[in-house]
Design an enzyme around this catalytic site. Structure first.
Site, PDB file in Angstrom:
ATOM      1  N   ASN A 175      12.203  -9.823   1.781  1.00 31.67           N
ATOM      2  CA  ASN A 175      12.622  -9.168   3.012  1.00 31.67           C
ATOM      3  C   ASN A 175      13.629  -9.996   3.793  1.00 31.67           C
ATOM      4  OD1 ASN A 175      12.385  -6.638   4.279  1.00 31.67           O
ATOM      5  ND2 ASN A 175      10.190  -6.654   3.836  1.00 31.67           N
ATOM      6  N   ASP A 225       9.232  -8.464   8.613  1.00 29.86           N
ATOM      7  CA  ASP A 225      10.120  -7.636   7.778  1.00 29.86           C
ATOM      8  C   ASP A 225      11.554  -8.169   7.896  1.00 29.86           C
ATOM      9  OD1 ASP A 225      11.449  -5.487   6.486  1.00 29.86           O
ATOM     10  OD2 ASP A 225       9.864  -4.106   6.995  1.00 29.86           O
TER      11      ASP A 225
HETATM   12  O1  LIG Z   1      11.369  -2.116   4.832  1.00 30.03           O
HETATM   13  C1  LIG Z   1      11.201  -2.833   3.836  1.00 30.03           C
HETATM   14  O2  LIG Z   1      11.630  -3.951   3.760  1.00 30.03           O
HETATM   15  C2  LIG Z   1      10.407  -2.287   2.684  1.00 30.03           C
HETATM   16  O3  LIG Z   1      11.240  -1.573   1.853  1.00 30.03           O
HETATM   17  C3  LIG Z   1       9.265  -1.511   3.230  1.00 30.03           C
HETATM   18  O4  LIG Z   1       8.643  -0.832   2.267  1.00 30.03           O
HETATM   19  C4  LIG Z   1       8.355  -2.392   4.098  1.00 30.03           C
HETATM   20  O5  LIG Z   1       8.828  -3.656   4.268  1.00 30.03           O
HETATM   21  C5  LIG Z   1       6.964  -2.572   3.627  1.00 30.03           C
HETATM   22  O6  LIG Z   1       6.339  -1.353   3.419  1.00 30.03           O
HETATM   23  C6  LIG Z   1       6.166  -3.417   4.573  1.00 30.03           C
HETATM   24  O7  LIG Z   1       4.998  -3.762   4.025  1.00 30.03           O
HETATM   25 ZN   LIG Z   2      12.717  -4.893   5.133  1.00 31.73          ZN
END
Ligand SMILES: O=C(O)[C@H](O)[C@@H](O)[C@H](O)[C@H](O)CO
Ligand SMILES: [Zn+2]
Length: 325
Positions: A175, A225
């Site tokens: 992420n 995230d």
């Molecule tokens: O947005 C993102 O980076 C992913 O593609 C998502 O799917 C979410 O991060 C995830 O569901 C969190 O757990």
């Molecule tokens: Zn993300």
């Protein structure tokens, strides 16, 4: 698709301005887009626009902040991150491919394909480094938000000659990422580690080393995230299920500020607008039950956070130009 030698030059947005007084803020939903999973907000200064993606909808969007018009392009696989090209157009991570995109003729040229042995994987977040390389990580496709086969992801880097290096594997959900203002540190989030990590960074070679954690999320902050850095070198992390972005000091490991949003599944953030004095936040709608949607009807929209007092532009640096050919 498939033409190999396209010239790609990504541009890293200027370092953002940072509000000096953190007192009063306003939060506005500037676009009720209902993204299933909005992600990768990137400010395009030349057009006063915000780029973003809706991953499961396979859609890349550009919202013009002046005309309020949105242009959308649908691709043939989940598009998970986007970056600017110096010569116009964009580069993006689409499915398991790094692609060069031409908005006008809606073409995608494949620059490189990764994770060929992992049929259930896709790219997730990505960003251009201070030298213009494109970093992006992968994850197993989710069966529901946050539900997936673990340890399937890796972190990759696309170099100017289009070769790709894998930096490490065993990632759950690759992420948020960004670099320190002096380019000596790379910050990285593997969401399910609930940690914001740092590496030493060699901007000459793109090499990373010496991984350590700089912040562990508290329980109510939920899942880290997307992330961006401000002109004081502090990190802003969007907290999925936490309905907030938090400002962290990576040197002390302390949280400096929390900005709560009226949606739970906040996914990522970037600076933009005049002098980069505003923050744009993306979020997701997937995974919210009907009752939850009554409470947060704007889920999936694009939010703008504005600080009411004192912005500092002094530290905005020169644009960083990539050398990806
Ligand atoms: O947005 C993102 O980076 C992913 O593609 C998502 O799917 C979410 O991060 C995830 O569901 C969190 O757990
Ligand atoms: Zn993300």
């Amino acid at each position: 698709m498939g033409r190999q030698q396209a010239k790609v030059t990504c541009r890293r947005p200027e370092e953002p301005a940072i509000p000096m007084a953190m007192g009063s803020i306003t939060i506005e939903c500037v676009l009720p887009e209902s993204c299933r999973c909005g992600e990768s907000p990137v400010w395009e200064e030349a057009s006063n626009s915000l780029l973003f993606v809706d991953i499961p909808s396979k859609r890349l969007c550009r919202w013009d902040s002046l005309s309020k018009q949105v242009h959308r392009v649908t691709l043939d696989a989940p598009v998970s991150s986007v970056a600017l090209r110096q010569l116009g157009g964009y580069v993006a991570t689409v499915g398991t491919k790094f692609c060069a995109l031409d908005w006008e003729d809606q073409s995608a040229i494949v620059l490189a394909t990764i994770d060929k042995d992992k049929k259930n994987n896709r790219f997730n977040d990505g960003k251009v480094d201070p030298a213009g390389r494109y970093f992006a990580g992968t994850m197993a496709e989710e069966t529901a938000p946050g539900v997936l086969e673990r340890c399937q992801g890796s972190l990759y880097c696309l170099f100017p000659d289009h070769h790709v290096e894998k930096y490490f594997d065993q990632v759950d959900i690759s992420n948020g990422l960004d670099w320190s203002l002096d380019h000596k540190i790379f910050y990285y989030i593997d969401s399910l580690s609930y940690s914001v990590d740092a590496f030493d960074y060699d901007v000459q070679t793109g090499k990373i080393s010496n991984r350590r954690s700089v912040y562990k999320l508290e329980k109510d902050e939920q899942i880290p995230d997307g992330m961006c850095i401000d002109a004081e070198g502090k990190l802003w992390v969007a907290c999925y299920n936490g309905g907030r972005v938090i400002r962290l000091d990576p040197e002390t490991g302390k949280r400096l500020q929390t900005v709560k949003l009226p949606v739970d599944k906040t996914t990522s953030c970037c600076f933009g607008g005049k002098d980069y004095s505003e923050m744009y936040v993306t979020c997701a709608r997937d995974g919210i039950d009907p009752e939850g949607l009554l409470r947060q009807p704007k889920a999936g929209g694009i939010f703008k956070v504005m600080w009411l007092f004192l912005f500092l532009k002094d530290e905005v640096g020169d644009p960083q130009l990539s050398i990806i050919k």
